[in-house]
Design a protein around this motif. Structure first.
Motif, PDB file in Angstrom:
ATOM      1  N   SER A  60       0.660  -1.425  -0.141  1.00 40.33           N
ATOM      2  CA  SER A  60      -0.101  -0.487  -0.007  1.00 40.33           C
ATOM      3  C   SER A  60       1.110   1.182  -0.217  1.00 40.33           C
ATOM      4  N   ALA A  61       2.445   1.216   0.087  1.00 37.30           N
ATOM      5  CA  ALA A  61       2.931   2.166   0.238  1.00 37.30           C
ATOM      6  C   ALA A  61       3.315   2.953  -0.661  1.00 37.30           C
ATOM      7  N   GLY A  62       2.322   2.311  -2.103  1.00 34.47           N
ATOM      8  CA  GLY A  62       3.103   2.130  -3.651  1.00 34.47           C
ATOM      9  C   GLY A  62       3.214   3.710  -4.149  1.00 34.47           C
ATOM     10  N   GLY A  63       1.957   5.033  -3.798  1.00 38.13           N
ATOM     11  CA  GLY A  63       1.424   5.764  -4.220  1.00 38.13           C
ATOM     12  C   GLY A  63       0.045   5.757  -5.257  1.00 38.13           C
ATOM     13  N   PRO A  64      -0.065   6.779  -5.522  1.00 36.68           N
ATOM     14  CA  PRO A  64      -1.536   6.843  -5.572  1.00 36.68           C
ATOM     15  C   PRO A  64      -0.952   6.278  -7.919  1.00 36.68           C
ATOM     16  N   PRO A  65      -2.580   5.652  -8.753  1.00 35.82           N
ATOM     17  CA  PRO A  65      -2.126   5.011  -9.572  1.00 35.82           C
ATOM     18  C   PRO A  65      -1.781   6.640 -10.433  1.00 35.82           C
ATOM     19  N   ASP A  66      -0.768   5.661 -11.752  1.00 33.43           N
ATOM     20  CA  ASP A  66       0.352   6.570 -12.556  1.00 33.43           C
ATOM     21  C   ASP A  66      -0.798   5.746 -13.713  1.00 33.43           C
ATOM     22  N   ILE A  67      -2.068   7.017 -14.344  1.00 27.35           N
ATOM     23  CA  ILE A  67      -2.322   6.067 -15.308  1.00 27.35           C
ATOM     24  C   ILE A  67      -2.278   7.564 -16.592  1.00 27.35           C
ATOM     25  N   THR A  68      -2.276   6.434 -18.262  1.00 34.80           N
ATOM     26  CA  THR A  68      -1.683   7.540 -19.244  1.00 34.80           C
ATOM     27  C   THR A  68      -2.538   6.830 -20.036  1.00 34.80           C
ATOM     28  N   VAL A  86      -5.405   2.632 -25.575  1.00 35.77           N
ATOM     29  CA  VAL A  86      -5.070   1.855 -24.275  1.00 35.77           C
ATOM     30  C   VAL A  86      -4.900   2.559 -23.557  1.00 35.77           C
ATOM     31  N   VAL A  87      -5.457   2.919 -22.315  1.00 39.78           N
ATOM     32  CA  VAL A  87      -4.902   2.900 -21.117  1.00 39.78           C
ATOM     33  C   VAL A  87      -4.153   1.755 -20.015  1.00 39.78           C
ATOM     34  N   ALA A  88      -2.910   2.664 -19.643  1.00 37.19           N
ATOM     35  CA  ALA A  88      -2.518   1.811 -18.836  1.00 37.19           C
ATOM     36  C   ALA A  88      -2.218   3.095 -17.941  1.00 37.19           C
ATOM     37  N   ASN A  89      -1.898   2.042 -15.582  1.00 40.53           N
ATOM     38  CA  ASN A  89      -1.533   1.853 -15.118  1.00 40.53           C
ATOM     39  C   ASN A  89      -0.605   1.712 -14.819  1.00 40.53           C
ATOM     40  N   ARG A  90       0.776   2.366 -14.518  1.00 38.32           N
ATOM     41  CA  ARG A  90       2.148   1.907 -14.557  1.00 38.32           C
ATOM     42  C   ARG A  90       1.846   2.408 -12.608  1.00 38.32           C
ATOM     43  N   GLY A  91       1.332   2.753 -12.188  1.00 38.35           N
ATOM     44  CA  GLY A  91       1.024   2.891 -10.440  1.00 38.35           C
ATOM     45  C   GLY A  91       1.180   1.803  -9.496  1.00 38.35           C
ATOM     46  N   GLU A  92       1.106   2.513  -8.519  1.00 36.35           N
ATOM     47  CA  GLU A  92       1.491   1.108  -7.554  1.00 36.35           C
ATOM     48  C   GLU A  92       0.237   0.756  -6.764  1.00 36.35           C
ATOM     49  N   ALA A  93      -1.425   1.213  -7.145  1.00 39.11           N
ATOM     50  CA  ALA A  93      -2.636   1.482  -6.897  1.00 39.11           C
ATOM     51  C   ALA A  93      -3.684   1.365  -7.864  1.00 39.11           C
ATOM     52  N   PRO A 122      -6.278  -1.560 -13.125  1.00 33.65           N
ATOM     53  CA  PRO A 122      -5.808  -2.115 -11.948  1.00 33.65           C
ATOM     54  C   PRO A 122      -4.138  -2.346 -11.937  1.00 33.65           C
ATOM     55  N   LYS A 123      -3.387  -1.942 -10.971  1.00 33.11           N
ATOM     56  CA  LYS A 123      -2.001  -1.420 -11.004  1.00 33.11           C
ATOM     57  C   LYS A 123      -1.092  -2.398 -11.493  1.00 33.11           C
ATOM     58  N   GLN A 124      -0.392  -1.587 -12.322  1.00 31.39           N
ATOM     59  CA  GLN A 124       0.155  -2.401 -13.183  1.00 31.39           C
ATOM     60  C   GLN A 124       0.126  -3.364 -14.741  1.00 31.39           C
ATOM     61  N   SER A 125      -0.984  -2.682 -15.557  1.00 24.74           N
ATOM     62  CA  SER A 125      -1.446  -3.221 -16.077  1.00 24.74           C
ATOM     63  C   SER A 125      -2.639  -2.665 -17.453  1.00 24.74           C
ATOM     64  N   THR A 126      -2.829  -2.908 -18.310  1.00 24.57           N
ATOM     65  CA  THR A 126      -4.122  -1.904 -19.282  1.00 24.57           C
ATOM     66  C   THR A 126      -4.719  -2.823 -19.404  1.00 24.57           C
ATOM     67  N   ARG A 127      -5.165  -1.406 -19.910  1.00 28.60           N
ATOM     68  CA  ARG A 127      -7.474  -2.118 -20.383  1.00 28.60           C
ATOM     69  C   ARG A 127      -7.034  -1.365 -21.881  1.00 28.60           C
ATOM     70  N   ARG A 128      -7.886  -1.748 -22.524  1.00 26.93           N
ATOM     71  CA  ARG A 128      -8.822  -0.940 -24.155  1.00 26.93           C
ATOM     72  C   ARG A 128      -9.989  -0.196 -24.083  1.00 26.93           C
ATOM     73  N   PRO A 141      -6.066  16.914 -35.775  1.00 29.33           N
ATOM     74  CA  PRO A 141      -5.171  16.391 -34.341  1.00 29.33           C
ATOM     75  C   PRO A 141      -5.828  15.681 -33.508  1.00 29.33           C
ATOM     76  N   LEU A 142      -5.436  15.184 -32.335  1.00 26.42           N
ATOM     77  CA  LEU A 142      -6.316  14.115 -31.542  1.00 26.42           C
ATOM     78  C   LEU A 142      -6.329  14.288 -30.300  1.00 26.42           C
ATOM     79  N   SER A 143      -6.864  15.184 -29.341  1.00 26.18           N
ATOM     80  CA  SER A 143      -6.247  14.858 -28.028  1.00 26.18           C
ATOM     81  C   SER A 143      -6.308  14.146 -26.939  1.00 26.18           C
ATOM     82  N   LEU A 144      -5.814  12.961 -26.712  1.00 25.28           N
ATOM     83  CA  LEU A 144      -6.395  12.205 -25.374  1.00 25.28           C
ATOM     84  C   LEU A 144      -5.933  12.824 -23.922  1.00 25.28           C
ATOM     85  N   ARG A 145      -6.715  12.680 -23.157  1.00 25.75           N
ATOM     86  CA  ARG A 145      -6.640  12.704 -21.623  1.00 25.75           C
ATOM     87  C   ARG A 145      -7.157  11.932 -20.841  1.00 25.75           C
ATOM     88  N   VAL A 146      -6.007  11.760 -20.010  1.00 26.53           N
ATOM     89  CA  VAL A 146      -7.111  11.494 -18.762  1.00 26.53           C
ATOM     90  C   VAL A 146      -7.988  12.304 -16.904  1.00 26.53           C
TER      91      VAL A 146
END
Length: 152
Positions: A60-68, A86-93, A122-128, A141-146
């Motif tokens: 639980s000490a990994g911090g918030p999600p890091d979503i791109t 493709v949405v990727a979460n490289r965070g620990e939550a 989920p942490k360390q995963s990708t979703r489409r 031009p396409l702009s994407l943001r979380v």
């Protein structure tokens, strides 16, 4: 002269011990195999409990999600255009209710916007997923943001 053969019918049955009922089996101690299996089960159980405690404390000490978010492909779907993302979460939550917005931009103007929500990333995963547009994403031009997430 032959001697009569002994048969099971001629053999004398032993009387049961006074502390047991007739037909009751003799009580034996725990065998070595039973102790070995119990020891292996105890080691496995201890390992699982130890891992769960360690993961609860250290995980639980990994911090918030890091979503791109990134575009994967553009497909013509009838009279609309589908931009697969493709949405990727490289965070620990884990991030829940993750909102992604896509916009087609022409200079300072926004031609069109589309949004999609992912229940969980989920942490360390990708979703489409995908965003639908009426205008061709290849022409502007396409702009994407979380936009955000919620802690589950």
């Amino acid at each position: 002269m032959t001697t009569p053969r002994k048969t099971t019918a001629n053999r004398r049955k032993k009387a049961p011990a006074p502390d047991r009922a007739p037909g009751e089996a003799k009580e034996r101690g725990t065998s070595t195999w039973e102790w070995a299996v119990a020891a292996v089960g105890g080691v496995i159980l201890s390992g699982m409990v130890g891992y769960l405690v360690w993961d609860a404390i250290a995980g639980s000490a990994g911090g918030p999600p890091d979503i791109t978010v990134a575009p994967a492909a553009t497909i013509v779907a009838g009279d609309r255009y589908l931009v697969e993302i493709v949405v990727a979460n490289r965070g620990e939550a884990t991030g829940a209710d993750v909102r992604v917005r896509g916009a087609l931009i022409d200079g300072d103007q926004t031609l069109e916007e589309s949004t999609v929500t992912f229940d969980f990333v989920p942490k360390q995963s990708t979703r489409r997923g995908g965003l639908y547009f009426a205008h061709d994403p290849q022409s502007a031009p396409l702009s994407l943001r979380v936009e955000g997430y919620v802690e589950p």
